[in-house]
Design an enzyme around this catalytic site. Sequence first.
Site, short mmCIF file in Angstrom:
data_model
loop_
_atom_site.label_atom_id
_atom_site.label_comp_id
_atom_site.label_asym_id
_atom_site.label_seq_id
_atom_site.Cartn_x
_atom_site.Cartn_y
_atom_site.Cartn_z
N ASP A 1 0.85 -1.20 0.00
CA ASP A 1 0.00 0.00 0.00
C ASP A 1 0.88 1.24 0.00
O ASP A 1 1.57 1.52 0.97
CB ASP A 1 -0.90 0.04 1.24
CG ASP A 1 -1.69 1.34 1.30
OD1 ASP A 1 -2.56 1.53 0.43
OD2 ASP A 1 -1.42 2.17 2.18
N TYR B 1 3.00 9.88 -0.83
CA TYR B 1 4.11 9.37 0.00
C TYR B 1 5.47 9.60 -0.66
O TYR B 1 6.50 9.44 -0.01
CB TYR B 1 3.96 7.87 0.29
CG TYR B 1 2.72 7.48 1.07
CD1 TYR B 1 1.90 8.43 1.67
CD2 TYR B 1 2.36 6.14 1.22
CE1 TYR B 1 0.77 8.06 2.37
CE2 TYR B 1 1.23 5.76 1.91
CZ TYR B 1 0.43 6.73 2.48
OH TYR B 1 -0.69 6.34 3.17
N LYS C 1 -2.88 5.67 -4.02
CA LYS C 1 -3.94 6.65 -3.72
C LYS C 1 -3.71 7.93 -4.50
O LYS C 1 -2.57 8.39 -4.62
CB LYS C 1 -3.95 6.99 -2.22
CG LYS C 1 -3.82 5.78 -1.32
CD LYS C 1 -3.90 6.13 0.16
CE LYS C 1 -3.57 4.92 1.01
NZ LYS C 1 -2.12 4.62 1.16
N HIS D 1 -7.52 9.40 -1.65
CA HIS D 1 -6.83 9.43 -0.35
C HIS D 1 -7.68 10.02 0.77
O HIS D 1 -7.59 9.63 1.93
CB HIS D 1 -5.53 10.22 -0.50
CG HIS D 1 -4.47 9.84 0.46
ND1 HIS D 1 -3.14 9.74 0.11
CD2 HIS D 1 -4.51 9.54 1.77
CE1 HIS D 1 -2.42 9.40 1.18
NE2 HIS D 1 -3.23 9.28 2.21
#
Length: 292
Positions: free
Chosen positions: A43, A48, A73, A106
Amino acid sequence: MDHLTLNNGVEMPALGLGVFQTPPEETRAAVQAALEAGYRHIDTAAAYGNEREVGEAIAGSGVDRSEVFIETKIWISDYGYDETLHGFEKSAAKLGVDQIDLLILHQALPSEFEKTLDAYRALETLLEQGKVRAIGVSNFMVDHLTTLLDKASVAPAVNQIEVHPYFQQREVQALGAKRGILTQAWSPIGGITFYREGEHTSTLQDPTIVAIAEAHSKSPAQVMLRWHLQQGRSVIPKSTKAHRIAENFDVFDFELTADELAAIDALDTGKRGGPEPTDITLENFGRPIPEA
Ligand code: NDP
């Protein structure tokens, strides 16, 4: 390893590796350690900043791409129909794949929910085109899910939300269960509670969890992951340390009793660790996601 069947028939490994706050330079090693330990689900998220390293680790692992379930996401800055279609292209290029297994929004943007719905419509298009195998959302509360279900043609397969013993969001989970939306727990071992200022709240030291762990000769982290899995949730624990990555995967050889599950259920404090979903605005949280 356990699999969960999503509402469109796609099979997803119940336990995956999370990589939030895993620095890009440590991401390859973490994903590699996970694949070696037996994980087949990662994930990540556009926000990120480590999708490229996730893709590189999978490509270099010797494990066939088709065996690894990749979830990512779309960040709020890329919401809107065309923007989200382009968000997919950015993520797929960074990951080095043509198809993403699970693509989720997200966050909801409560003050600009039309934009959130436009983004979701783009996910539906990507699903129809076969560019993603399943679509979903994250951090959607009851009102967000209710409006989305009213407007969408495809129900989300997953809602990834904060769930750990100290914050369980049962109402959101119950709505998901009723409407075929799988709850996926972020911070499944309570990671978000470790950073809380001025309080000692770590779930890892909770006396109830520690006692259950001792009874099974397992660790507190393993007990929490087992609690989720036995209640039908997907989990995505994060670690950058190979030994903990392996420990978090070693949860398929023991079973908690109904009393033990209930004792952990009773630890809910109702206190959220992450941001209030209503506080999520482009002004506060928007930041551009770089091109691939
Ligand atoms: P977790 O509950 O996974 O906890 C992670 C923390 O626990 C880290 O500090 C890690 O440190 C430590 N840890 C991991 N395994 C063990 C272990 N066996 N024993 C002791 N300590 C351990 O919390 P996260 O907040 O990281 O959430 C997990 C994933 O959920 C994220 O990586 C991300 O994929 C997703 N997420 C999604 C959000 C969203 O808005 N959708 C928000 C937050 C997370 P170390 O690395 O040093 O081992």
